[in-house]
Design an enzyme around this catalytic site. Structure first.
Site, PDB file in Angstrom:
ATOM      1  N   LEU A   1     -26.971 -12.004  15.708  1.00  0.00           N
ATOM      2  CA  LEU A   1     -27.795 -12.958  14.951  1.00  0.00           C
ATOM      3  C   LEU A   1     -26.917 -14.167  14.570  1.00  0.00           C
ATOM      4  O   LEU A   1     -27.381 -15.153  13.949  1.00  0.00           O
ATOM      5  CB  LEU A   1     -28.176 -12.284  13.813  1.00  0.00           C
ATOM      6  CG  LEU A   1     -29.486 -11.199  14.154  1.00  0.00           C
ATOM      7  CD1 LEU A   1     -29.968 -10.570  12.819  1.00  0.00           C
ATOM      8  CD2 LEU A   1     -30.535 -11.921  15.070  1.00  0.00           C
TER       9      LEU A   1
ATOM     10  N   CYS B   1      -1.086 -19.828  29.467  1.00  0.00           N
ATOM     11  CA  CYS B   1      -0.578 -18.701  29.630  1.00  0.00           C
ATOM     12  C   CYS B   1      -0.315 -18.213  30.864  1.00  0.00           C
ATOM     13  O   CYS B   1       0.240 -18.346  31.901  1.00  0.00           O
ATOM     14  CB  CYS B   1      -1.495 -17.465  28.793  1.00  0.00           C
ATOM     15  SG  CYS B   1      -0.690 -15.985  28.491  1.00  0.00           S
TER      16      CYS B   1
ATOM     17  N   HIS C   1      -0.800 -20.096  23.519  1.00  0.00           N
ATOM     18  CA  HIS C   1      -2.464 -20.391  23.494  1.00  0.00           C
ATOM     19  C   HIS C   1      -2.731 -21.492  22.597  1.00  0.00           C
ATOM     20  O   HIS C   1      -3.110 -20.977  21.275  1.00  0.00           O
ATOM     21  CB  HIS C   1      -3.024 -18.948  23.025  1.00  0.00           C
ATOM     22  CG  HIS C   1      -3.057 -18.082  24.275  1.00  0.00           C
ATOM     23  ND1 HIS C   1      -4.021 -17.902  24.951  1.00  0.00           N
ATOM     24  CD2 HIS C   1      -2.059 -17.120  24.517  1.00  0.00           C
ATOM     25  CE1 HIS C   1      -3.820 -16.865  25.993  1.00  0.00           C
ATOM     26  NE2 HIS C   1      -2.623 -16.170  25.494  1.00  0.00           N
TER      27      HIS C   1
ATOM     28  N   GLU D   1      -5.332 -22.995  21.985  1.00  0.00           N
ATOM     29  CA  GLU D   1      -6.661 -23.082  21.543  1.00  0.00           C
ATOM     30  C   GLU D   1      -6.933 -22.232  20.251  1.00  0.00           C
ATOM     31  O   GLU D   1      -7.732 -22.564  19.455  1.00  0.00           O
ATOM     32  CB  GLU D   1      -7.551 -22.344  22.487  1.00  0.00           C
ATOM     33  CG  GLU D   1      -7.225 -20.806  22.712  1.00  0.00           C
ATOM     34  CD  GLU D   1      -6.168 -20.417  23.773  1.00  0.00           C
ATOM     35  OE1 GLU D   1      -6.203 -19.137  24.378  1.00  0.00           O
ATOM     36  OE2 GLU D   1      -5.488 -21.417  24.273  1.00  0.00           O
TER      37      GLU D   1
END
EC number: 6.3.4.2
Length: 546
Positions: free
Chosen positions: A16, A379, A513, A515
């Site tokens: 949800l 990576c 990484h 991100e």
């Protein structure tokens, strides 16, 4: 000031958006000059999600201190300025293993160890430890009320209202209120039953956030308030919105933050959401759009790359460009070839484990290199870029990774522990039974002058987060560098962190990484530059075509 605790539970159905809603509410409270943090309680028995398949759990979000955590912690960091740590994610596996270690040591003095009080006390101790120093902590309980595995967590948060006083604890319940189109009415029974389930274990929710595909009517909200024994103004309607940052304005427009501050008796200024308003306005008025191909093997479940997807969107925001992501299964490229890569403005190969689909990523990387398409390898994507370059440019046909080919003749990528000094092993050691080593968390990288990445970051030293077991083998790099590949960033112990190709407009691979450090407010230098380069490539391609 004493810390105030907000416990967020979910009911009726999963998925949800409890994590996004919790993060959005935290962002509003932070915008009222409150010091806020968020904690996730996960009921699974795994110690952490590090060994769970991305197909089941989605991505593993890595914190600065090297904890492998639930992807919801990525939402938390993208919405608030507080950095998450190993204390912000607690699993049943962690709690049970901690209690059992204490029992083996004799810490309980011969007592019979039980869920109550030993497990619940351990849970409460961890929550209080995470909350120290903050005005408000939001604690999200994973799963759905009624799940057997969630009961110890629910019992612990029930007890906290007694331990800390009810005035400093609030319960928010996120629930589904379906709209039945044929009957033209909302159905409140699922919510009533979910609240009844909470009441049966001693928790009376103070706020209900009602998820629906359209705004829940005032009359329906009044009915829910009456049946669930809460105030009308504490029933909040939450519809699907795009972009997701509009959730902040939806909650704030219904005075949820005002209600919370009044409940806790907090005298703080109104929320300043100007930064978020700018983000929403920017996304609504793009100057152009680009299509980025993400080539990986978990693309049928985008949650496996959640932070990468978000970082690409953030890069688009910084350039006022809409980023359309084309998810491409690397195994499909092996079957159908480079036709799947046509019309892309940029190619991204994200992280991953195992040998499946590797040939498809090699084909994609070669295609990006030869056709001067902007490429970002993360990576595994960086390791693939090195292997492809070694084979097809440097002429080392048997270059490979020992992850894919354990007995390869030219092991360009190898297990971390097999080629770094002994004193470094402790730094990267991860107490698991898989692989023996894992390099985790934020670590320093030094960039070389006169490189593209140095220009992008505009600094000599950067800190980025890692999650991998394999590293580039420094002893085999010389012929590859002589062929034109540049090693432009290294860690303190000389491990390869970033590569680029000089005669390519934008070809970058990074072992870390990036991100995990991207947010909608600030973006990330690499992703911002990648989207800009993709847009330039697209414009030039269109000119050539015309």
């Amino acid at each position: 000031m004493q810390t105030n605790y907000i416990f967020v539970t979910g009911g009726v159905a999963s998925s949800l958006g409890k994590g996004i809603t919790t993060a959005s509410l935290a962002a509003i409270l932070e915008a009222r000059n409150l010091k806020v943090t968020i904690m996730k309680l996960d009921p699974y028995i795994n110690i952490d999600p590090g060994t769970i398949s991305p197909m089941q759990h989605g991505e593993v979000f890595v914190t600065e201190d090297g904890a492998e955590t639930d992807l919801d912690l990525g939402h938390y960091e993208r919405f608030i300025r507080t950095k998450m740590s190993k204390y912000n994610n607690l699993t049943s596996g962690q709690i049970y293993s901690e209690v059992l270690r204490k029992e083996r040591r004799g810490d309980y003095l011969g007592a019979t160890v039980q869920v109550i009080p030993h497990i619940t006390n351990a849970i409460k101790e961890r929550i209080i430890k995470c909350a120290k120093g903050y005005d408000i902590i939001l604690v999200e309980i994973g799963g759905t009320v009624g799940d057997i595995e969630s009961l110890p967590f629910l019992e612990a948060i029930r007890q906290m209202a007694v331990d800390l006083s009810r005035r400093h604890t609030m319960y928010i319940h996120l629930t589904l209120v379906p709209y039945i189109a044929a009957a033209r009415e909302f159905k409140t029974k699922p919510t009533q039953h979910s609240v009844k389930e909470l009441l049966s274990i001693g928790i009376q929710p103070d706020v209900l956030i009602c998820r629906s595909n359209q705004a829940v009517s005032i009359n329906t909200r009044a009915k829910i308030a009456s049946f669930c024994n809460i105030l009308d103004k504490a029933v909040i309607s939450l519809i699907d919105v795009n972009p997701i940052y509009n959730i902040l304005f939806l909650l704030e427009s219904q005075n949820l933050d005002k209600y919370i501050c009044q409940y806790f008796k907090l005298q703080v200024p109104l929320a300043n959401l100007s930064e978020w308003k700018k983000i929403v306005d920017t996304e609504a008025k793009p100057i152009d759009k680009v299509t980025i191909g993400m080539v990986g093997k978990y693309v049928e479940l985008p949650d496996a790359y959640k932070s990468v997807i978000e970082a690409l969107q953030h890069g688009g925001l910084k350039n006022r460009i809409t980023v359309n992501i084309k998810f491409i299964d690397s195994r499909e490229i092996e079957r159908k070839g480079v036709e799947l890569l046509k019309s892309l403005a940029g190619i991204l190969v994200p992280g991953g484990f195992g040998s499946s689909g590797i040939e498809g990523t090699l084909i994609s990387t070669k295609y990006a290199r030869e056709n001067k398409i902007p490429y970002l390898g993360i990576c595994l994507g960086m390791q693939i870029a090195l292997i492809e370059y070694a084979r097809n440019v440097a002429g080392i046909k048997n270059a490979d990774s020992t992850e894919f080919s354990p007995d390869c003749k030219y092991p360009l990528v190898v297990l971390t522990s097999s080629h770094i000094l002994n004193e470094d092993k402790k730094q990267y050691h991860n107490e698991t039974y898989l692989g023996g080593t894992m390099r985790l968390g934020s670590q320093q990288c030094k960039l070389i002058p006169n490189s593209l990445v140095r220009k992008i970051y505009n600094t000599d030293i950067i800190f980025e987060r890692h999650r991998h077991r394999y590293e580039v083998n420094n002893f085999l790099l010389k012929p590859i560098e002589e062929a034109g590949m540049r090693i432009v960033g290294r860690s303190n112990n000389r491990l390869v962190e970033i590569i680029e190709i000089s005669d390519h407009p934008w070809f970058i691979g990074c072992q870390f990484h990036p991100e995990f450090n991207s947010t909608p407010r600030y973006g990330h230098p690499l992703f911002t530059a990648f989207i800009k380069a993709a847009h330039e490539y697209q414009k030039n391609s269109q000119k050539s075509f015309t």
